[in-house]
Design a protein around this motif. Structure first.
Motif, PDB file in Angstrom:
ATOM      1  N   THR A  34      64.826  -4.994  38.586  1.00 31.77           N
ATOM      2  CA  THR A  34      65.302  -5.036  39.969  1.00 31.77           C
ATOM      3  C   THR A  34      64.975  -6.387  40.607  1.00 31.77           C
ATOM      4  OG1 THR A  34      65.027  -2.647  40.185  1.00 31.77           O
ATOM      5  CG2 THR A  34      65.174  -3.904  42.223  1.00 31.77           C
ATOM      6  N   ALA A  35      63.755  -6.860  40.407  1.00 31.34           N
ATOM      7  CA  ALA A  35      63.362  -8.161  40.958  1.00 31.34           C
ATOM      8  C   ALA A  35      64.206  -9.291  40.385  1.00 31.34           C
ATOM      9  CB  ALA A  35      61.882  -8.421  40.674  1.00 31.34           C
ATOM     10  N   LYS A  38      67.727  -9.169  41.933  1.00 33.99           N
ATOM     11  CA  LYS A  38      67.634  -9.685  43.305  1.00 33.99           C
ATOM     12  C   LYS A  38      67.420 -11.196  43.316  1.00 33.99           C
ATOM     13  CE  LYS A  38      65.975  -5.492  45.612  1.00 33.99           C
ATOM     14  NZ  LYS A  38      64.840  -4.881  46.343  1.00 33.99           N
ATOM     15  N   ASP A  39      66.627 -11.699  42.365  1.00 31.85           N
ATOM     16  CA  ASP A  39      66.382 -13.138  42.286  1.00 31.85           C
ATOM     17  C   ASP A  39      67.642 -13.902  41.924  1.00 31.85           C
ATOM     18  OD1 ASP A  39      64.549 -15.487  42.248  1.00 31.85           O
ATOM     19  OD2 ASP A  39      65.142 -15.517  40.138  1.00 31.85           O
ATOM     20  N   LEU A  41      70.641 -12.974  42.563  1.00 32.11           N
ATOM     21  CA  LEU A  41      71.506 -12.912  43.745  1.00 32.11           C
ATOM     22  C   LEU A  41      71.043 -13.883  44.836  1.00 32.11           C
ATOM     23  CD1 LEU A  41      72.028  -9.052  44.014  1.00 32.11           C
ATOM     24  CD2 LEU A  41      73.813 -10.759  43.563  1.00 32.11           C
ATOM     25  N   SER A  42      69.748 -13.962  45.082  1.00 33.57           N
ATOM     26  CA  SER A  42      69.232 -14.760  46.196  1.00 33.57           C
ATOM     27  C   SER A  42      68.934 -16.207  45.824  1.00 33.57           C
ATOM     28  CB  SER A  42      67.948 -14.125  46.742  1.00 33.57           C
ATOM     29  OG  SER A  42      66.872 -14.304  45.823  1.00 33.57           O
ATOM     30  N   LEU A  74      73.679  -2.348  44.169  1.00 32.37           N
ATOM     31  CA  LEU A  74      72.528  -2.893  43.453  1.00 32.37           C
ATOM     32  C   LEU A  74      72.031  -1.934  42.380  1.00 32.37           C
ATOM     33  CD1 LEU A  74      70.379  -5.165  43.202  1.00 32.37           C
ATOM     34  CD2 LEU A  74      69.023  -3.862  44.851  1.00 32.37           C
ATOM     35  N   GLN A  77      74.063  -2.260  39.281  1.00 33.72           N
ATOM     36  CA  GLN A  77      73.825  -3.559  38.648  1.00 33.72           C
ATOM     37  C   GLN A  77      72.495  -3.544  37.892  1.00 33.72           C
ATOM     38  OE1 GLN A  77      74.156  -5.832  42.269  1.00 33.72           O
ATOM     39  NE2 GLN A  77      76.241  -6.495  41.788  1.00 33.72           N
ATOM     40  N   VAL A  78      71.471  -2.957  38.502  1.00 28.52           N
ATOM     41  CA  VAL A  78      70.157  -2.864  37.859  1.00 28.52           C
ATOM     42  C   VAL A  78      70.226  -1.963  36.632  1.00 28.52           C
ATOM     43  CG1 VAL A  78      67.782  -2.017  38.161  1.00 28.52           C
ATOM     44  CG2 VAL A  78      68.861  -3.419  39.949  1.00 28.52           C
TER      45      VAL A  78
END
Length: 112
Positions: A34-35, A38-39, A41-42, A74, A77-78
């Protein structure tokens, strides 16, 4: 790089304990996956070098999941990144371990 402990343990199980099956698993809601998603993406990066190493090992799976499901929630995706990361781990095990490669080639070992 970075696979010595995992591969050493697997190779011991194969060579000494005569293990015939290695199961590579993941789990739902994995914080590391998950991290990483998110990383990606960001593009903010991880707050510590060690977390960065964890994320870097999962990054290819996360990037592929996001390319495959760009508009999905999300959670989906995860979920895909987790599956892709399992396959990547299996590939790395075969790439970096002659004992595993040879065991699979001779059909003395199954990697699932």
């Amino acid at each position: 790089g970075g696979y010595g402990g995992l591969l050493g343990s697997a190779e011991y199980a194969i060579a000494v304990l005569k293990t015939k099956l290695i199961v590579v698993t993941g789990h739902t809601l994995c914080g590391a996956v998950t991290a990483t998603v998110k990383d990606v993406l960001s593009k903010e990066g991880m707050p510590t070098e060690n977390l960065g190493v964890v994320v870097d090992n999962i990054r290819a799976a996360a990037e592929t999941a996001l390319e495959t499901l760009p508009d999905a929630p999300l959670e989906q995706q995860v979920k895909l990144a987790t599956k892709l990361n399992i396959f990547e781990a299996m590939h790395k095990m075969m790439k970096h371990s002659a004992i595993i490669r040879d065991g699979i080639a001779s059909e003395e070992l199954m990697l699932v």
